[in-house]
Design a protein around this motif. Sequence first.
Motif, PDB file in Angstrom:
ATOM      1  N   ALA A 192      -2.694   2.609  -9.476  1.00 27.39           N
ATOM      2  CA  ALA A 192      -3.191   3.407  -8.347  1.00 27.39           C
ATOM      3  C   ALA A 192      -4.195   4.439  -8.881  1.00 27.39           C
ATOM      4  O   ALA A 192      -4.383   4.572 -10.095  1.00 27.39           O
ATOM      5  CB  ALA A 192      -2.030   4.104  -7.634  1.00 27.39           C
ATOM      6  N   THR A 193      -4.833   5.173  -7.977  1.00 27.83           N
ATOM      7  CA  THR A 193      -5.836   6.163  -8.374  1.00 27.83           C
ATOM      8  C   THR A 193      -5.407   7.555  -7.920  1.00 27.83           C
ATOM      9  O   THR A 193      -5.067   7.753  -6.745  1.00 27.83           O
ATOM     10  CB  THR A 193      -7.212   5.833  -7.758  1.00 27.83           C
TER      11      THR A 193
ATOM     12  N   LYS B 113       4.331   0.338  -6.722  1.00 28.58           N
ATOM     13  CA  LYS B 113       4.131  -1.078  -7.041  1.00 28.58           C
ATOM     14  C   LYS B 113       4.615  -1.991  -5.913  1.00 28.58           C
ATOM     15  O   LYS B 113       3.939  -2.959  -5.553  1.00 28.58           O
ATOM     16  CB  LYS B 113       4.855  -1.425  -8.344  1.00 28.58           C
TER      17      LYS B 113
ATOM     18  N   LYS C 181      -2.365   2.619  -3.214  1.00 28.07           N
ATOM     19  CA  LYS C 181      -3.587   2.750  -4.015  1.00 28.07           C
ATOM     20  C   LYS C 181      -3.969   4.197  -4.287  1.00 28.07           C
ATOM     21  O   LYS C 181      -4.673   4.488  -5.249  1.00 28.07           O
ATOM     22  CB  LYS C 181      -4.751   2.058  -3.314  1.00 28.07           C
ATOM     23  N   VAL C 182      -3.534   5.124  -3.415  1.00 30.05           N
ATOM     24  CA  VAL C 182      -3.993   6.513  -3.492  1.00 30.05           C
ATOM     25  C   VAL C 182      -2.823   7.448  -3.785  1.00 30.05           C
ATOM     26  O   VAL C 182      -1.790   7.397  -3.112  1.00 30.05           O
ATOM     27  CB  VAL C 182      -4.668   6.944  -2.172  1.00 30.05           C
TER      28      VAL C 182
ATOM     29  N   GLY D 124       2.299  -1.414  -2.680  1.00 31.13           N
ATOM     30  CA  GLY D 124       0.842  -1.546  -2.824  1.00 31.13           C
ATOM     31  C   GLY D 124       0.079  -0.264  -2.585  1.00 31.13           C
ATOM     32  O   GLY D 124      -1.030  -0.281  -2.029  1.00 31.13           O
TER      33      GLY D 124
ATOM     34  N   GLN E 133     -11.977  -0.441  -2.598  1.00 28.74           N
ATOM     35  CA  GLN E 133     -12.177  -1.187  -3.852  1.00 28.74           C
ATOM     36  C   GLN E 133     -11.417  -2.528  -3.818  1.00 28.74           C
ATOM     37  O   GLN E 133     -10.283  -2.569  -3.347  1.00 28.74           O
ATOM     38  CB  GLN E 133     -11.716  -0.342  -5.049  1.00 28.74           C
TER      39      GLN E 133
ATOM     40  N   SER F 122      -2.723   2.593   5.824  1.00 34.40           N
ATOM     41  CA  SER F 122      -2.734   2.595   4.364  1.00 34.40           C
ATOM     42  C   SER F 122      -1.666   3.543   3.828  1.00 34.40           C
ATOM     43  O   SER F 122      -1.518   4.673   4.300  1.00 34.40           O
ATOM     44  CB  SER F 122      -4.106   3.042   3.840  1.00 34.40           C
TER      45      SER F 122
ATOM     46  N   VAL G 135     -11.524   4.817  -2.650  1.00 38.24           N
ATOM     47  CA  VAL G 135     -10.471   4.121  -3.410  1.00 38.24           C
ATOM     48  C   VAL G 135      -9.943   2.920  -2.627  1.00 38.24           C
ATOM     49  O   VAL G 135      -9.797   1.828  -3.169  1.00 38.24           O
ATOM     50  CB  VAL G 135      -9.310   5.085  -3.740  1.00 38.24           C
ATOM     51  N   LEU G 136      -9.707   3.093  -1.343  1.00 30.63           N
ATOM     52  CA  LEU G 136      -9.115   2.036  -0.537  1.00 30.63           C
ATOM     53  C   LEU G 136     -10.020   0.805  -0.408  1.00 30.63           C
ATOM     54  O   LEU G 136      -9.536  -0.328  -0.319  1.00 30.63           O
ATOM     55  CB  LEU G 136      -8.784   2.552   0.867  1.00 30.63           C
TER      56      LEU G 136
ATOM     57  N   TYR H 103      -8.738   0.951   7.631  1.00 34.97           N
ATOM     58  CA  TYR H 103      -7.752   1.454   6.671  1.00 34.97           C
ATOM     59  C   TYR H 103      -6.503   2.028   7.336  1.00 34.97           C
ATOM     60  O   TYR H 103      -5.683   2.659   6.668  1.00 34.97           O
ATOM     61  CB  TYR H 103      -8.408   2.533   5.788  1.00 34.97           C
TER      62      TYR H 103
END
Length: 297
Positions: A262-263, A235, A240-241, A238, A297, A190, A294-295, A187
């Motif tokens: 995202a989460t 967006k 996610k967190v 990318g 997923q 990220s 989360v990453l 990761y």
Amino acid sequence: MKFKLIISAIVFIAGQFSVCAQTIPVVTSTTDLKSIVESVGGTHVQVSSIARGDQNIHSVEVLPSYMLKIKKAKLYVKIGMGLDQWADPLIDGARNSDISILDCSKDITKLDVPAYKVDASHGDVHPYGNPHYWLDPKNGEVIAREICDELSRLSPQYRADFETNLASFKQITTSKINSWEQLMVPYKGSKVIVYHDDWRYFAEAFGFDIVGFIEPKPGLEPTPSHLYELTKIIKSQGVKVIGFQPYFSDQAPNSLASQTGATAVKLATSVGCMDEVHSYGDIFEYNLRQIISVLKQ
């Protein structure tokens, strides 16, 4: 026979009192420092923290009862770099001429030291650099070394115990750091959004790329236009967190998450910030587990 029992009881109580009298009373600004002092000091320290783990350390309400703790202490341990400057009037008000003050930031390699003159137009920027250095576990080892040296100075008769406890703390921390770094290999790089700039040291330690903050400037509430810009960043890059601390409102993180996919992830900045975070090492265990879940997923 009764007389002997009474004498024995008196000797036992006196012995217990002697042990207590030899304990070093320590007050820390934060629960993180408290955890590290307890690891290094072991049975020779009695430690209390001013700030709770779920409090925003930038703004701790000063209460007179805190002065009573400091008045009885032999050592006060600070974060420094202006973060816990609210402790200064407490220390002054306690009028404890015997207390020693340890600023744990003195040997830290500091990040984000401003190259410009800091004023209100920049928001709540720290003029001495980013003070959230304990969120890099390697800095935890630096803090522990400083605490060991100061405790040894105050109570040299326990130096060997402090050094042994320090060695154990470093051995455990180093082992965990190696494990965490291996866990993070897939990761690295990220991209994440965070609420406040608490996370620079954490990001440096584990290879995250912070690409935006929910606060438009440190200490300022997010505006609709700023949040709109963040949706575009999330967006396009990318992300996610979206990380945020529990003492901040979850409204903006959840809104961004619902608009982008995202989460929003609640993260722990200090010991006691979450029910699962009982010790200094738990901060990293908890946060990495939440982010990686989360990453992957």
